[in-house]
Enzyme design. Structure first.
Site, PDB file in Angstrom:
ATOM      1  N   ARG A   1       3.617 -66.775 -14.847  1.00 30.27           N
ATOM      2  CA  ARG A   1       4.957 -66.218 -14.669  1.00 30.27           C
ATOM      3  C   ARG A   1       5.696 -66.856 -13.495  1.00 30.27           C
ATOM      4  O   ARG A   1       6.455 -66.192 -12.782  1.00 30.27           O
ATOM      5  CB  ARG A   1       4.905 -64.692 -14.494  1.00 30.27           C
ATOM      6  CG  ARG A   1       4.262 -63.949 -15.634  1.00 30.27           C
ATOM      7  CD  ARG A   1       5.027 -64.143 -16.953  1.00 30.27           C
ATOM      8  NE  ARG A   1       4.308 -63.499 -18.038  1.00 30.27           N
ATOM      9  CZ  ARG A   1       3.385 -64.106 -18.779  1.00 30.27           C
ATOM     10  NH1 ARG A   1       3.095 -65.375 -18.570  1.00 30.27           N
ATOM     11  NH2 ARG A   1       2.749 -63.455 -19.740  1.00 30.27           N
TER      12      ARG A   1
ATOM     13  N   SER B   1       7.990 -56.067 -19.563  1.00 37.77           N
ATOM     14  CA  SER B   1       7.009 -55.744 -18.521  1.00 37.77           C
ATOM     15  C   SER B   1       7.671 -55.828 -17.150  1.00 37.77           C
ATOM     16  O   SER B   1       8.150 -56.887 -16.751  1.00 37.77           O
ATOM     17  CB  SER B   1       5.826 -56.712 -18.591  1.00 37.77           C
ATOM     18  OG  SER B   1       5.175 -56.606 -19.841  1.00 37.77           O
TER      19      SER B   1
ATOM     20  N   GLU C   1       8.415 -58.273 -11.971  1.00 38.78           N
ATOM     21  CA  GLU C   1       8.664 -59.488 -12.725  1.00 38.78           C
ATOM     22  C   GLU C   1      10.156 -59.810 -12.840  1.00 38.78           C
ATOM     23  O   GLU C   1      10.550 -60.965 -12.689  1.00 38.78           O
ATOM     24  CB  GLU C   1       8.046 -59.376 -14.128  1.00 38.78           C
ATOM     25  CG  GLU C   1       8.134 -60.657 -14.939  1.00 38.78           C
ATOM     26  CD  GLU C   1       7.266 -60.604 -16.182  1.00 38.78           C
ATOM     27  OE1 GLU C   1       7.606 -61.308 -17.152  1.00 38.78           O
ATOM     28  OE2 GLU C   1       6.254 -59.889 -16.192  1.00 38.78           O
TER      29      GLU C   1
END
Length: 351
Positions: free
Chosen positions: A160, A239, A343
């Site tokens: 990520r 998420s 995130e």
């Protein structure tokens, strides 16, 4: 190039949250994108890049600067090489690649947002990450004031993360090129256990790419991870927290905390992540810390379908969302000593 003033930004995000931008510019060509960026840089104007808005948390006060919405279009196939303009809808592009018989991104179906955002976050799900298939990224380099092409090895991809995320004010992604695979209509080898189990095959097996895509879409929809305006469980950024990656020592301490709290027979999820590190599950941590599906009593709550998604139930503010995020983050840390990291990108606010 369209220009609006005091323009609402909430409708441009999947959270449907955030105040207005002093100025909103919508660019439909690479030249327009570059011109808008150069103008902002030359005048010292703060610049916010918006693609699909699926990874943004914008403060209630909005953005005092220029918000640049990238709405470029372009889907080009040359053999197994796929080139996407930054503004292309990612989920639609996956569907078109699968329909063309190409493999490599079929398990990334249903992820909201634009193609240009995928290398920034190194988007991944169900055993695939875009870093496995991206061959190069064409971007405008604000520091060098020129268009550059970065090969995969130059992008600094990790979980990520990427060079683009590391230095968010330098590059503006214009186009992304993927090296896909012609496997005769079959998918890439399946890596994610849940996907393989639902399809009735083993890890490493291939299935028709269209079937893999359909299966992932169904799995995502069951978790509220496919956009649906009528379903508040999808008014989210997917998420909200990344899966923590721990050193061996941190993981050992974490396991001890888990067993002290939940019992000696409880073993938390753990997956090797290279360099003697272990990745664990943010969703498991959140649930076991007491933040279950549907948690919350206000206008921002945990999704009723997935503990990793924080959602706007229709009347939330960004501050409502952040209050919930802090409660979850701090509760997990108090319970297990692991600090969750958000995130989505925050604009004008922070956790």
């Amino acid at each position: 190039m369209q220009e609006l003033h005091d323009a609402p930004l909430a409708p441009l995000t999947t959270f449907r949250l955030g105040g207005p931008a002093r100025r909103l510019v919508t660019a439909t060509t690479d030249d327009e994108v570059i011109a808008a960026v150069r103008e902002a840089d030359d005048t010292g104007t703060p610049l916010l890049i918006i693609g699909g808005g699926s990874n943004l948390v914008i403060g209630d006060k909005g953005f005092e600067g220029t918000a640049l919405r990238i709405a470029t279009r372009g889907f080009t196939l040359d053999g197994t090489t796929l080139t996407l303009a930054a503004g292309e809808n990612w989920s639609d592009a996956v569907a078109r690649a699968v329909a063309a018989g190409l493999a490599g991104i079929e398990c990334l179906a249903g992820i909201p947002g634009s193609a240009g955002a995928t290398p920034i976050q190194n988007v991944g799900a169900y055993g695939q990450e875009v870093s496995a298939t991206i061959s190069e990224v064409v971007a405008y380099d604000r520091r060098a004031e020129e268009t550059v092409t970065l090969r995969n090895a130059d992008c600094g991809f990790s979980y990520r993360h990427s060079r683009f995320k590391q230095d968010p004010h330098r590059f503006v992604v214009l186009r992304v090129r993927f090296a896909l695979e012609d496997a005769g209509g079959l998918s890439a080898p399946l890596k994610y256990p849940e996907t393989a189990r639902v399809l009735g095959v083993g890890a490493g097996d291939r299935v028709p790419a269209a079937k893999a895509r359909e299966t992932v879409l169904a799995l995502r929809a069951g978790k509220g991870m496919v956009l649906d305006a009528a379903d508040h469980d999808t008014w989210s950024a997917g998420s909200f927290f990344t899966n923590p990656i721990l050193t061996e020592a941190e993981h050992a301490a974490f396991v001890r905390r888990v067993q002290d709290r939940l019992g000696p027979d409880v073993t938390p999820p753990g997956f090797p992540d290279g360099d003697s590190r272990v990745k664990t599950s943010a969703a498991w941590l959140i649930d076991r810390a007491g933040f279950t599906k549907g948690y919350g009593s206000g206008p921002a709550r945990i999704s009723t379908k997935h503990t990793l998604a924080l959602t706007n139930r229709g009347a939330a503010t960004t501050e409502d969302l952040l209050a919930l995020a802090r409660e979850v983050r701090d509760g997990v840390h108090a319970a297990f000593g692991v600090l969750l990291v958000n995130e989505p990108v925050t604009v004008g606010v922070s956790l």
